[in-house]
Design an enzyme around this catalytic site. Structure first.
Site, PDB file in Angstrom:
ATOM      1  N   GLY A  15      41.113  37.588  36.391  1.00 37.04           N
ATOM      2  CA  GLY A  15      41.474  38.655  37.331  1.00 37.04           C
ATOM      3  C   GLY A  15      42.974  38.628  37.588  1.00 37.04           C
ATOM      4  O   GLY A  15      43.440  38.964  38.670  1.00 37.04           O
ATOM      5  N   ALA A  17      45.389  40.399  36.181  1.00 37.85           N
ATOM      6  CA  ALA A  17      46.193  41.590  35.885  1.00 37.85           C
ATOM      7  C   ALA A  17      46.670  42.298  37.135  1.00 37.85           C
ATOM      8  O   ALA A  17      47.637  43.064  37.087  1.00 37.85           O
ATOM      9  CB  ALA A  17      45.377  42.558  35.019  1.00 37.85           C
ATOM     10  N   GLY A  21      45.366  37.632  41.875  1.00 34.61           N
ATOM     11  CA  GLY A  21      45.498  36.882  40.625  1.00 34.61           C
ATOM     12  C   GLY A  21      46.868  37.056  40.001  1.00 34.61           C
ATOM     13  O   GLY A  21      47.481  36.092  39.512  1.00 34.61           O
ATOM     14  N   CYS A  67      39.129  39.965  29.042  1.00 32.86           N
ATOM     15  CA  CYS A  67      38.095  38.963  29.316  1.00 32.86           C
ATOM     16  C   CYS A  67      37.236  39.426  30.474  1.00 32.86           C
ATOM     17  O   CYS A  67      37.717  39.552  31.599  1.00 32.86           O
ATOM     18  CB  CYS A  67      38.779  37.627  29.642  1.00 32.86           C
ATOM     19  SG  CYS A  67      37.692  36.407  30.399  1.00 32.86           S
ATOM     20  N   VAL A  69      34.583  38.097  32.710  1.00 31.28           N
ATOM     21  CA  VAL A  69      34.076  36.747  33.012  1.00 31.28           C
ATOM     22  C   VAL A  69      32.551  36.687  33.092  1.00 31.28           C
ATOM     23  O   VAL A  69      31.975  35.607  33.184  1.00 31.28           O
ATOM     24  CB  VAL A  69      34.700  36.163  34.307  1.00 31.28           C
ATOM     25  CG1 VAL A  69      36.199  36.004  34.182  1.00 31.28           C
ATOM     26  CG2 VAL A  69      34.316  37.000  35.534  1.00 31.28           C
ATOM     27  N   ASN A  95      39.677  33.198  39.543  1.00 34.82           N
ATOM     28  CA  ASN A  95      39.984  34.133  40.630  1.00 34.82           C
ATOM     29  C   ASN A  95      39.202  35.447  40.539  1.00 34.82           C
ATOM     30  O   ASN A  95      38.959  36.085  41.565  1.00 34.82           O
ATOM     31  CB  ASN A  95      41.501  34.405  40.592  1.00 34.82           C
ATOM     32  CG  ASN A  95      41.890  35.624  41.389  1.00 34.82           C
ATOM     33  OD1 ASN A  95      41.938  35.586  42.627  1.00 34.82           O
ATOM     34  ND2 ASN A  95      42.156  36.737  40.711  1.00 34.82           N
ATOM     35  N   SER A 143      36.016  32.038  49.588  1.00 34.11           N
ATOM     36  CA  SER A 143      36.405  33.026  50.608  1.00 34.11           C
ATOM     37  C   SER A 143      36.032  32.445  51.967  1.00 34.11           C
ATOM     38  O   SER A 143      35.210  31.512  52.039  1.00 34.11           O
ATOM     39  CB  SER A 143      35.615  34.316  50.366  1.00 34.11           C
ATOM     40  OG  SER A 143      35.726  35.197  51.457  1.00 34.11           O
ATOM     41  N   TYR A 156      27.476  39.050  48.713  1.00 32.64           N
ATOM     42  CA  TYR A 156      28.843  38.547  48.466  1.00 32.64           C
ATOM     43  C   TYR A 156      28.988  37.155  49.102  1.00 32.64           C
ATOM     44  O   TYR A 156      29.498  36.221  48.473  1.00 32.64           O
ATOM     45  CB  TYR A 156      29.872  39.520  49.061  1.00 32.64           C
ATOM     46  CG  TYR A 156      31.318  39.097  48.880  1.00 32.64           C
ATOM     47  CD1 TYR A 156      31.958  39.242  47.649  1.00 32.64           C
ATOM     48  CD2 TYR A 156      32.048  38.562  49.943  1.00 32.64           C
ATOM     49  CE1 TYR A 156      33.279  38.867  47.482  1.00 32.64           C
ATOM     50  CE2 TYR A 156      33.375  38.181  49.787  1.00 32.64           C
ATOM     51  CZ  TYR A 156      33.992  38.338  48.556  1.00 32.64           C
ATOM     52  OH  TYR A 156      35.307  37.950  48.397  1.00 32.64           O
ATOM     53  N   THR A 193      44.275  43.708  49.917  1.00 28.76           N
ATOM     54  CA  THR A 193      44.280  44.095  48.492  1.00 28.76           C
ATOM     55  C   THR A 193      43.233  45.198  48.310  1.00 28.76           C
ATOM     56  O   THR A 193      42.430  45.453  49.218  1.00 28.76           O
ATOM     57  CB  THR A 193      43.883  42.916  47.575  1.00 28.76           C
ATOM     58  OG1 THR A 193      42.482  42.654  47.788  1.00 28.76           O
ATOM     59  CG2 THR A 193      44.696  41.672  47.833  1.00 28.76           C
TER      60      THR A 193
HETATM   61  N1  LIG Z   1      41.274  40.254  49.293  1.00 27.74           N
HETATM   62  C1  LIG Z   1      40.574  39.500  50.119  1.00 27.74           C
HETATM   63  O1  LIG Z   1      40.515  39.735  51.338  1.00 27.74           O
HETATM   64  C2  LIG Z   1      39.850  38.280  49.616  1.00 27.74           C
HETATM   65  C3  LIG Z   1      39.366  37.361  50.566  1.00 27.74           C
HETATM   66  C4  LIG Z   1      38.671  36.250  50.129  1.00 27.74           C
HETATM   67  C5  LIG Z   1      38.484  36.032  48.770  1.00 27.74           C
HETATM   68  N2  LIG Z   1      38.975  36.946  47.877  1.00 27.74           N
HETATM   69  C6  LIG Z   1      38.709  36.677  46.468  1.00 27.74           C
HETATM   70  O2  LIG Z   1      39.946  36.646  45.769  1.00 27.74           O
HETATM   71  C7  LIG Z   1      39.716  37.063  44.404  1.00 27.74           C
HETATM   72  C8  LIG Z   1      40.722  38.150  44.046  1.00 27.74           C
HETATM   73  O3  LIG Z   1      40.540  39.215  44.940  1.00 27.74           O
HETATM   74  P1  LIG Z   1      41.582  40.423  45.105  1.00 27.74           P
HETATM   75  O4  LIG Z   1      41.603  40.740  46.548  1.00 27.74           O
HETATM   76  O5  LIG Z   1      42.846  40.123  44.397  1.00 27.74           O
HETATM   77  O6  LIG Z   1      40.750  41.575  44.345  1.00 27.74           O
HETATM   78  P2  LIG Z   1      41.281  42.845  43.526  1.00 27.74           P
HETATM   79  O7  LIG Z   1      40.102  43.765  43.468  1.00 27.74           O
HETATM   80  O8  LIG Z   1      42.557  43.336  44.091  1.00 27.74           O
HETATM   81  O9  LIG Z   1      41.599  42.243  42.056  1.00 27.74           O
HETATM   82  C9  LIG Z   1      40.560  41.708  41.278  1.00 27.74           C
HETATM   83  C10 LIG Z   1      41.002  41.569  39.831  1.00 27.74           C
HETATM   84  O10 LIG Z   1      39.877  41.045  39.104  1.00 27.74           O
HETATM   85  C11 LIG Z   1      39.665  41.841  37.942  1.00 27.74           C
HETATM   86  N3  LIG Z   1      38.249  41.805  37.571  1.00 27.74           N
HETATM   87  C12 LIG Z   1      37.207  42.457  38.143  1.00 27.74           C
HETATM   88  N4  LIG Z   1      36.078  42.199  37.483  1.00 27.74           N
HETATM   89  C13 LIG Z   1      36.394  41.359  36.468  1.00 27.74           C
HETATM   90  C14 LIG Z   1      35.645  40.732  35.428  1.00 27.74           C
HETATM   91  N5  LIG Z   1      34.328  40.962  35.280  1.00 27.74           N
HETATM   92  N6  LIG Z   1      36.294  39.907  34.574  1.00 27.74           N
HETATM   93  C15 LIG Z   1      37.626  39.699  34.692  1.00 27.74           C
HETATM   94  N7  LIG Z   1      38.388  40.283  35.636  1.00 27.74           N
HETATM   95  C16 LIG Z   1      37.778  41.097  36.517  1.00 27.74           C
HETATM   96  C17 LIG Z   1      40.131  43.249  38.337  1.00 27.74           C
HETATM   97  O11 LIG Z   1      40.416  44.055  37.195  1.00 27.74           O
HETATM   98  C18 LIG Z   1      41.365  42.910  39.170  1.00 27.74           C
HETATM   99  O12 LIG Z   1      42.503  42.762  38.342  1.00 27.74           O
HETATM  100  C19 LIG Z   1      38.250  37.491  44.333  1.00 27.74           C
HETATM  101  O13 LIG Z   1      37.473  36.428  43.831  1.00 27.74           O
HETATM  102  C20 LIG Z   1      37.886  37.743  45.777  1.00 27.74           C
HETATM  103  O14 LIG Z   1      36.507  37.609  46.019  1.00 27.74           O
HETATM  104  C21 LIG Z   1      39.670  38.050  48.257  1.00 27.74           C
END
Ligand SMILES: NC(=O)c1ccc[n+]([C@@H]2O[C@H](COP(=O)([O-])OP(=O)(O)OC[C@H]3O[C@@H](n4cnc5c(N)ncnc54)[C@H](O)[C@@H]3O)[C@@H](O)[C@H]2O)c1
Length: 271
Positions: A15, A17, A21, A67, A69, A95, A143, A156, A193
């Site tokens: 993740g 891109a 991440g 990829c 995942v 991530n 999280s 979730y 995000t």
């Molecule tokens: N933003 C928050 O408040 C928060 C809080 C706690 C935990 N998280 C965790 O942090 C991580 C990143 O979250 P974020 O806020 O940056 O999310 P985001 O939606 O902004 O980014 C997620 C990234 O993961 C990629 N992705 C989605 N499905 C995928 C797959 N099957 N294989 C590979 N890549 C994939 C997407 O293309 C994107 O680039 C996640 O695991 C999320 O659960 C986020």
């Protein structure tokens, strides 16, 4: 415990891109990482991310690997291409994740299977063999939903509790001693995000949507702050530890209570 030295290390960020991440990848390069692999399903964001990295850090510092995942073969390909390009792999950040209980089988496949594949491949196959220093590192992203229930998104929450359990089990000294790979976990609080911005409707239906307002009780943090704290965790967290980063705070440790030491509250027999 000596600090984990990021200088000259090679990292794979799922993740990577966009969102958090991508910021983790950038911060690793800021700290002198030799190379990063952005493993993601979003090719457009991946191309943009590579362009940004090349502008800032020069050529040959990053690759994008398509990829998903959910597929172990994709994940393996990301490890193989990382090693082909950079000869080493030292750090994996598990991530990639989605927040969408409406498509919960997919959510479980990404958030749980994705992390499991990463650790199985990273810990038992690639990192011990291809790390460039004395230690490797795997960071699993859980999280605050992995340490506390939320009525609005039970599935979730279940996926993030699963990440928590896997991290503590694989972070055990048994695995560290045999692999010299630290396995640590991070629990971001609500971070601004797309995952949070787009969460409305990504639940099991209207009754779940109703309690979405409960989210207002949680402090919101900036993605850049979260990414800065990640570097501190990478450098200093011992294997088998979980760190909460909420409301732009410093990371603080989450300690799972030991059930064997709990005061026992017995369920009363029916009269
Ligand atoms: N933003 C928050 O408040 C928060 C809080 C706690 C935990 N998280 C965790 O942090 C991580 C990143 O979250 P974020 O806020 O940056 O999310 P985001 O939606 O902004 O980014 C997620 C990234 O993961 C990629 N992705 C989605 N499905 C995928 C797959 N099957 N294989 C590979 N890549 C994939 C997407 O293309 C994107 O680039 C996640 O695991 C999320 O659960 C986020």
């Amino acid at each position: 415990m000596p600090q984990f030295d990021i200088l000259d290390k090679v990292a794979l960020v799922t993740g990577g891109a966009s969102g958090l991440g991508f910021l983790y990848a950038i911060n690793l390069l800021e700290e002198g990482a030799r190379g990063v692999t952005l493993a993601d399903i979003d090719k457009v964001a991946g191309a943009k991310a590579l362009e940004e990295i090349e502008k800032k850090y020069g050529a040959n510092k990053a690759i994008f690997v398509y990829c998903n995942v959910e597929r172990k073969s994709d994940f393996e390909d990301a490890f193989v291409k990382t090693i082909e390009k950079f000869q080493n792999i030292d750090i994996l950040i598990n991530n990639a994740g989605i927040l969408n209980d409406h498509v919960y089988e997919k959510e479980i496949a990404i958030n749980v299977n994705g992390v499991a594949y990463g650790v199985i491949l990273g810990l038992d196959k690639y990192i011990p063999q291809y790390k460039s220093g004395p230690e490797g590192l795997i960071v699993n992203i859980s999280s605050i939903a992995g340490v506390s229930p939320l009525a609005m998104i039970p599935i979730y929450v279940g996926t993030k509790f699963a990440v928590h359990g896997m991290t503590l089990s694989w972070g055990d000294s048994y695995h560290y001693n045999r692999t010299k790979v630290r396995v640590v976990g991070v629990c971001p609080g609500v971070t601004d995000t797309p995952l949070i911005q787009l969460m409305s409707g990504r639940n099991l239906g209207p009754v779940y949507q109703e309690c979405l307002k409960d989210l207002r009780n949680y402090p919101v943090q900036a993605p850049g702050q979260m990414a800065n704290r990640m570097i501190q965790i990478i450098k200093n967290a011992p294997s088998g530890t979980m760190w909460i980063v909420e409301g732009n705070s410093l990371p603080f440790k989450f300690e799972l209570p030991n059930y064997q030491k709990m005061k026992r509250v017995y369920l009363e027999e029916d009269q």
